[in-house]
Design a protein around this motif. Structure first.
Motif, mmCIF file in Angstrom:
data_model
loop_
_atom_site.group_PDB
_atom_site.id
_atom_site.type_symbol
_atom_site.label_atom_id
_atom_site.label_comp_id
_atom_site.label_asym_id
_atom_site.label_seq_id
_atom_site.Cartn_x
_atom_site.Cartn_y
_atom_site.Cartn_z
ATOM 1 N N MET A 1 0.932 -1.300 -0.069
ATOM 2 C CA MET A 1 -0.080 -0.037 0.086
ATOM 3 C C MET A 1 0.848 1.115 -0.016
ATOM 4 O O MET A 1 1.591 1.305 0.680
ATOM 5 C CB MET A 1 -0.993 -0.021 1.126
ATOM 6 C CG MET A 1 -2.126 0.815 1.111
ATOM 7 S SD MET A 1 -3.438 0.908 2.521
ATOM 8 C CE MET A 1 -3.129 -0.904 3.021
ATOM 9 N N PRO A 2 0.825 2.113 -0.983
ATOM 10 C CA PRO A 2 1.624 3.339 -0.890
ATOM 11 C C PRO A 2 1.147 4.498 -0.025
ATOM 12 O O PRO A 2 0.133 4.645 0.458
ATOM 13 C CB PRO A 2 1.299 3.977 -2.564
ATOM 14 C CG PRO A 2 0.167 3.024 -2.948
ATOM 15 C CD PRO A 2 -0.176 1.930 -2.148
ATOM 16 N N LEU A 3 2.235 5.097 0.293
ATOM 17 C CA LEU A 3 2.241 6.195 1.296
ATOM 18 C C LEU A 3 2.081 7.458 0.489
ATOM 19 O O LEU A 3 2.745 7.734 -0.453
ATOM 20 C CB LEU A 3 3.753 6.247 2.057
ATOM 21 C CG LEU A 3 3.795 7.499 3.088
ATOM 22 C CD1 LEU A 3 2.393 7.073 4.019
ATOM 23 C CD2 LEU A 3 5.049 7.452 3.484
ATOM 24 N N PHE A 4 0.844 8.171 0.744
ATOM 25 C CA PHE A 4 0.644 9.389 0.166
ATOM 26 C C PHE A 4 0.812 10.719 1.160
ATOM 27 O O PHE A 4 0.669 10.494 2.186
ATOM 28 C CB PHE A 4 -0.820 9.354 -0.484
ATOM 29 C CG PHE A 4 -1.300 8.474 -1.640
ATOM 30 C CD1 PHE A 4 -1.136 9.156 -2.702
ATOM 31 C CD2 PHE A 4 -1.503 7.141 -1.235
ATOM 32 C CE1 PHE A 4 -1.427 8.352 -3.809
ATOM 33 C CE2 PHE A 4 -1.464 6.359 -2.487
ATOM 34 C CZ PHE A 4 -1.675 6.946 -3.649
ATOM 35 N N LYS A 5 1.302 11.614 0.493
ATOM 36 C CA LYS A 5 1.558 13.081 1.245
ATOM 37 C C LYS A 5 0.309 13.632 0.717
ATOM 38 O O LYS A 5 -0.051 14.221 -0.348
ATOM 39 C CB LYS A 5 2.362 13.816 1.056
ATOM 40 C CG LYS A 5 2.823 14.854 1.822
ATOM 41 C CD LYS A 5 4.211 15.658 1.127
ATOM 42 C CE LYS A 5 4.577 16.759 2.095
ATOM 43 N NZ LYS A 5 5.841 17.203 1.693
ATOM 44 N N ALA A 17 -0.581 9.319 4.646
ATOM 45 C CA ALA A 17 -1.466 8.318 4.934
ATOM 46 C C ALA A 17 -1.224 7.273 3.710
ATOM 47 O O ALA A 17 -1.008 7.369 2.808
ATOM 48 C CB ALA A 17 -2.875 8.911 4.658
ATOM 49 N N PHE A 18 -1.076 6.006 4.402
ATOM 50 C CA PHE A 18 -1.178 4.793 3.717
ATOM 51 C C PHE A 18 -2.661 4.580 2.942
ATOM 52 O O PHE A 18 -3.783 4.540 3.680
ATOM 53 C CB PHE A 18 -0.882 3.352 4.544
ATOM 54 C CG PHE A 18 0.612 3.473 4.924
ATOM 55 C CD1 PHE A 18 1.445 3.166 3.940
ATOM 56 C CD2 PHE A 18 1.009 3.791 5.957
ATOM 57 C CE1 PHE A 18 2.840 3.041 4.071
ATOM 58 C CE2 PHE A 18 2.456 3.785 6.277
ATOM 59 C CZ PHE A 18 3.358 3.632 5.546
ATOM 60 N N LEU A 19 -2.898 4.700 1.440
ATOM 61 C CA LEU A 19 -4.188 4.303 1.081
ATOM 62 C C LEU A 19 -3.792 3.272 0.168
ATOM 63 O O LEU A 19 -2.906 3.380 -0.880
ATOM 64 C CB LEU A 19 -4.483 5.572 0.452
ATOM 65 C CG LEU A 19 -4.975 6.714 1.324
ATOM 66 C CD1 LEU A 19 -5.122 8.163 0.406
ATOM 67 C CD2 LEU A 19 -6.055 6.290 1.960
ATOM 68 N N GLY A 27 -9.111 10.196 -1.404
ATOM 69 C CA GLY A 27 -8.251 11.022 -0.307
ATOM 70 C C GLY A 27 -8.533 10.314 1.125
ATOM 71 O O GLY A 27 -9.029 9.086 1.109
ATOM 72 N N ALA A 28 -8.387 10.816 2.126
ATOM 73 C CA ALA A 28 -8.488 10.478 3.482
ATOM 74 C C ALA A 28 -9.043 11.570 4.506
ATOM 75 O O ALA A 28 -8.343 12.723 4.025
ATOM 76 C CB ALA A 28 -7.012 9.755 3.847
#
Length: 66
Positions: A1-5, A17-19, A27-28
């Protein structure tokens, strides 16, 4: 699961957030205020090579025509 900024417009702060990729466009929620936050660069996944970075895309270049 990729890490998004992600960026929260209400708090004016970034958070990570990992999404799953399937949920990345949704989004989150911001951990501070709960407002849904999105990746401001529309698809940049943190930690992935960027164009122009050393070694990035070296195997993906097309041969030049004469």
């Amino acid at each position: 699961m990729p890490l998004f900024k992600l960026y929260c417009q209400r708090c004016r702060k970034y958070f990570k957030a990992f999404l799953p990729l399937s949920e990345a466009k949704e989004g989150a929620p911001c951990p501070s205020c709960g407002q849904r936050a999105f990746d401001p660069s529309l698809g940049f996944v943190e930690g992935q090579p960027q164009p122009g970075a050393a070694g990035a895309g070296a195997s993906c270049t097309l041969p030049q025509r004469d």
